[in-house]
Design an enzyme around this catalytic site. Sequence first.
Site, PDB file in Angstrom:
ATOM      1  N   LYS A 277       0.878  -1.171   0.000  1.00  0.00           N
ATOM      2  CA  LYS A 277       0.000   0.000   0.000  1.00  0.00           C
ATOM      3  C   LYS A 277       0.914   1.220   0.000  1.00  0.00           C
ATOM      4  CE  LYS A 277      -3.696   1.968   2.892  1.00  0.00           C
ATOM      5  NZ  LYS A 277      -4.478   1.729   4.128  1.00  0.00           N
TER       6      LYS A 277
ATOM      7  N   ASP B 126     -15.606   0.000   8.908  1.00  0.00           N
ATOM      8  CA  ASP B 126     -15.888  -0.171   7.477  1.00  0.00           C
ATOM      9  C   ASP B 126     -15.994  -1.654   7.117  1.00  0.00           C
ATOM     10  OD1 ASP B 126     -16.460   0.712   4.910  1.00  0.00           O
ATOM     11  OD2 ASP B 126     -14.352   0.953   4.336  1.00  0.00           O
TER      12      ASP B 126
END
Length: 180
Positions: A67, A161
Amino acid sequence: MAEFHFHNLIVEHVGRPGSLKDPEIAELFDKEDPEKIFIDLREIGHGSFGAVYYARNAVTKEVVAIKKMSFTGKQSAEKWQDIIKEVKFLRQLKHRNTIDYKGCYLKEHTAWLIMEYCLGSASDIIEVHKKPLKEEEIAAICQDALQGLEYLHSLGRIHRDVKAGNILLTENGTVKLGNH
């Protein structure tokens, strides 16, 4: 005036974006050049933070996810603070149902967070198979996802989330919570 003051507090707390003067912050990052370690980078996802790549460790041949998070431009101090917060958090995770963190490197105002590679998400499986999952498969995925959530809650953290796209699966079928 308040915004400027807030910015100064962040800079005092975590240093200038990319600064490794504070030994506590410096020890969060690996010192090598990630471009010499990780090869075959291919973008596999994108978000507000930046992009996620498939890659291989040139030495160990291990497949990983990277990432990449930039800390330049507008709100660079806040971006840097978010990176430090995420690295500190990911380093403490040790559970079979959370993504394994493997390290973080800095390269040209970008943090490279190295994590366990997952084949895809629960939503990817549904999309690829073009048919509903069986009840036993849903139950197994939910059980593992809930064990990951229970672990995060034991650390005093909330996921915020939980969705099919953040329930990831490894090659051997282990469920991992992503984007904690």
